[in-house]
Design a protein around this motif. Structure first.
Motif, PDB file in Angstrom:
ATOM      1  N   MET A  22     -46.418 -78.212  46.679  1.00 48.07           N
ATOM      2  CA  MET A  22     -45.236 -77.707  45.983  1.00 48.07           C
ATOM      3  C   MET A  22     -44.068 -78.645  46.228  1.00 48.07           C
ATOM      4  N   GLU A  23     -43.309 -78.932  45.189  1.00 50.14           N
ATOM      5  CA  GLU A  23     -42.172 -79.814  45.291  1.00 50.14           C
ATOM      6  C   GLU A  23     -41.004 -79.092  45.964  1.00 50.14           C
ATOM      7  N   HIS A  24     -40.254 -79.843  46.707  1.00 50.15           N
ATOM      8  CA  HIS A  24     -39.052 -79.284  47.332  1.00 50.15           C
ATOM      9  C   HIS A  24     -37.853 -79.554  46.444  1.00 50.15           C
ATOM     10  N   ASN A  25     -37.108 -78.534  46.123  1.00 52.56           N
ATOM     11  CA  ASN A  25     -35.900 -78.685  45.336  1.00 52.56           C
ATOM     12  C   ASN A  25     -34.797 -79.203  46.235  1.00 52.56           C
ATOM     13  N   ALA A  26     -34.037 -80.140  45.728  1.00 52.51           N
ATOM     14  CA  ALA A  26     -32.969 -80.729  46.537  1.00 52.51           C
ATOM     15  C   ALA A  26     -31.915 -79.684  46.890  1.00 52.51           C
ATOM     16  N   ASN A  27     -31.767 -78.691  46.044  1.00 55.54           N
ATOM     17  CA  ASN A  27     -30.777 -77.644  46.299  1.00 55.54           C
ATOM     18  C   ASN A  27     -31.341 -76.599  47.248  1.00 55.54           C
ATOM     19  N   HIS A  28     -30.628 -76.334  48.320  1.00 51.94           N
ATOM     20  CA  HIS A  28     -31.044 -75.290  49.249  1.00 51.94           C
ATOM     21  C   HIS A  28     -30.752 -73.937  48.610  1.00 51.94           C
ATOM     22  N   THR A  29     -31.777 -73.117  48.480  1.00 56.35           N
ATOM     23  CA  THR A  29     -31.613 -71.843  47.783  1.00 56.35           C
ATOM     24  C   THR A  29     -32.036 -70.677  48.656  1.00 56.35           C
ATOM     25  N   ILE A  30     -31.166 -69.688  48.744  1.00 56.47           N
ATOM     26  CA  ILE A  30     -31.485 -68.432  49.427  1.00 56.47           C
ATOM     27  C   ILE A  30     -31.996 -67.462  48.363  1.00 56.47           C
ATOM     28  N   TYR A  31     -33.168 -66.886  48.612  1.00 54.22           N
ATOM     29  CA  TYR A  31     -33.742 -65.908  47.689  1.00 54.22           C
ATOM     30  C   TYR A  31     -33.388 -64.506  48.172  1.00 54.22           C
ATOM     31  N   ASN A  32     -32.765 -63.742  47.306  1.00 56.20           N
ATOM     32  CA  ASN A  32     -32.423 -62.352  47.616  1.00 56.20           C
ATOM     33  C   ASN A  32     -33.371 -61.417  46.874  1.00 56.20           C
ATOM     34  N   TYR A  33     -33.896 -60.420  47.578  1.00 55.33           N
ATOM     35  CA  TYR A  33     -34.792 -59.469  46.925  1.00 55.33           C
ATOM     36  C   TYR A  33     -34.447 -58.057  47.387  1.00 55.33           C
ATOM     37  N   ASP A  34     -35.104 -57.072  46.793  1.00 60.48           N
ATOM     38  CA  ASP A  34     -34.694 -55.672  47.010  1.00 60.48           C
ATOM     39  C   ASP A  34     -35.298 -55.018  48.255  1.00 60.48           C
ATOM     40  N   GLY A  35     -36.080 -55.735  49.036  1.00 60.34           N
ATOM     41  CA  GLY A  35     -36.645 -55.183  50.262  1.00 60.34           C
ATOM     42  C   GLY A  35     -37.987 -54.504  50.099  1.00 60.34           C
ATOM     43  N   THR A  36     -38.510 -54.440  48.860  1.00 64.49           N
ATOM     44  CA  THR A  36     -39.814 -53.816  48.633  1.00 64.49           C
ATOM     45  C   THR A  36     -40.913 -54.868  48.636  1.00 64.49           C
ATOM     46  N   PHE A  37     -42.146 -54.400  48.833  1.00 66.74           N
ATOM     47  CA  PHE A  37     -43.279 -55.334  48.809  1.00 66.74           C
ATOM     48  C   PHE A  37     -43.455 -55.918  47.415  1.00 66.74           C
ATOM     49  N   GLU A  38     -43.256 -55.088  46.380  1.00 64.48           N
ATOM     50  CA  GLU A  38     -43.342 -55.593  45.012  1.00 64.48           C
ATOM     51  C   GLU A  38     -42.276 -56.654  44.774  1.00 64.48           C
ATOM     52  N   GLY A  39     -41.113 -56.457  45.364  1.00 68.98           N
ATOM     53  CA  GLY A  39     -40.044 -57.446  45.243  1.00 68.98           C
ATOM     54  C   GLY A  39     -40.426 -58.762  45.896  1.00 68.98           C
ATOM     55  N   LEU A  40     -41.079 -58.693  47.061  1.00 73.07           N
ATOM     56  CA  LEU A  40     -41.498 -59.915  47.745  1.00 73.07           C
ATOM     57  C   LEU A  40     -42.568 -60.653  46.942  1.00 73.07           C
ATOM     58  N   LEU A  41     -43.521 -59.911  46.371  1.00 74.23           N
ATOM     59  CA  LEU A  41     -44.560 -60.548  45.557  1.00 74.23           C
ATOM     60  C   LEU A  41     -43.948 -61.199  44.315  1.00 74.23           C
ATOM     61  N   THR A  42     -42.968 -60.532  43.717  1.00 77.71           N
ATOM     62  CA  THR A  42     -42.261 -61.116  42.577  1.00 77.71           C
ATOM     63  C   THR A  42     -41.561 -62.403  43.002  1.00 77.71           C
ATOM     64  N   LEU A  43     -40.963 -62.376  44.198  1.00 74.51           N
ATOM     65  CA  LEU A  43     -40.286 -63.547  44.747  1.00 74.51           C
ATOM     66  C   LEU A  43     -41.260 -64.719  44.878  1.00 74.51           C
ATOM     67  N   VAL A  44     -42.462 -64.442  45.362  1.00 74.68           N
ATOM     68  CA  VAL A  44     -43.471 -65.496  45.501  1.00 74.68           C
ATOM     69  C   VAL A  44     -43.791 -66.106  44.142  1.00 74.68           C
ATOM     70  N   PHE A  45     -43.958 -65.271  43.143  1.00 71.90           N
ATOM     71  CA  PHE A  45     -44.230 -65.752  41.783  1.00 71.90           C
ATOM     72  C   PHE A  45     -43.085 -66.645  41.304  1.00 71.90           C
ATOM     73  N   GLU A  46     -41.852 -66.193  41.489  1.00 72.71           N
ATOM     74  CA  GLU A  46     -40.694 -66.939  41.010  1.00 72.71           C
ATOM     75  C   GLU A  46     -40.558 -68.283  41.728  1.00 72.71           C
ATOM     76  N   ALA A  47     -40.789 -68.290  43.041  1.00 78.26           N
ATOM     77  CA  ALA A  47     -40.659 -69.522  43.810  1.00 78.26           C
ATOM     78  C   ALA A  47     -41.689 -70.558  43.353  1.00 78.26           C
ATOM     79  N   PHE A  48     -42.913 -70.111  43.080  1.00 80.59           N
ATOM     80  CA  PHE A  48     -43.930 -71.027  42.573  1.00 80.59           C
ATOM     81  C   PHE A  48     -43.548 -71.537  41.188  1.00 80.59           C
TER      82      PHE A  48
END
Length: 264
Positions: free
Chosen positions: A1-27
């Motif tokens: 996976m490529e590293h983006n030059a911009n440091h990004t903090i990912y915010n999610y809603d605290g649910t497991f579904e939210g974390l899985l969605t986060l994984v999809f978005e990050a990829f």
């Protein structure tokens, strides 16, 4: 996976579904999160970009099914259990773990205990499962004035749903509520199914777990005395080993046990 030059903090809603969605978005964004924070809980970083994850059940399901296919249903459940630990940094641990799973050319990478993240994920999940198993014997129900059975617990981890099937099976004919005082929610069994409930002000003393007088069944004090009498009857003072007892059942779990009430 490529590293983006911009440091990004990912915010999610605290649910497991939210974390899985986060994984999809990050990829999809080809980006490694600098950190993962629950919305409203992170400390603002003026030098970092933020990305707010919107829960998407379809995306979450794709990640879940991909994990099952790449490893196994049992292993996918272990990831969920590790998430329930709520330990600091667990989201970043699971992100690194899932990234390795999905990018590894080895089908059995998830069994590689020499990898630090694999090992930590399994150890975290086992810690949660141990606590859930311990609480199967620590829940003490009290009968309310309207015939409901109510119990307070304060576990270190978010284990309510892990213990729900046990109590649904064991007390199948009785309506009950088990309320987590730390996370401010409970599970309610109505003799048919278990569902999550929010209770603003439980009619119980959060310090002792005892129901308020107007909320408890008139026989409840009698049952509490029976618990204490039973505990005292099986205790052999000459063989008492407080240190071993504390190892088997840490003192922090004694809070809502009627038989230990006078000792906490």
């Amino acid at each position: 996976m490529e590293h983006n030059a911009n440091h990004t903090i990912y915010n999610y809603d605290g649910t497991f579904e939210g974390l899985l969605t986060l994984v999809f978005e990050a990829f999809e964004r080809k980006q490694d999160p600098m950190s993962i924070e629950q919305k409203g809980r992170g400390v603002p970083d003026m030098f970092a970009q933020t990305f707010d994850v919107v829960v998407d059940e379809a995306k979450a399901d794709r990640v879940w099914q991909g994990l099952v296919k790449k490893t196994s249903t049992r292993n996918a459940r272990m990831v969920y259990v590790a998430f329930l630990s709520e330990l600091p940094g667990v989201e970043m641990l699971l992100w690194r773990y899932l990234k390795k799973i999905f990018t590894s050319a080895h089908a059995d990478f998830y069994q590689n205990l020499l990898d630090e993240d694999v090992h930590r994920m399994l150890q975290t999940a086992r810690k949660v499962k141990r606590e859930a198993h311990l609480f199967l014997g620590l829940v003490r129900f009290q009968k309310t004035a309207d015939g409901m059975f109510f119990a307070l617990i304060e576990p270190d981890h978010n284990i309510l749903w892990l213990i729900s099937n046990h109590f649904k099976s064991r007390y199948a004919t009785q309506p009950w509520v088990i309320y987590d005082t730390r996370r401010k929610y409970g599970i309610w069994y109505d003799r048919k199914e278990v569902q999550e409930v929010q209770i603003e002000n439980p009619a119980a003393d959060a310090r002792t777990g005892k129901l308020h007088e107007q909320a408890r069944d008139m026989d409840e004090d009698h049952f509490t005395h029976l618990w204490k009498a039973y505990y005292q009857s099986i205790t052999i003072s000459e063989r008492a080993n407080p240190r071993q007892m504390a190892r088997m059942m840490p003192r922090r779990y004694w809070k809502y046990l009627p038989e230990k009430g006078e000792e906490t």
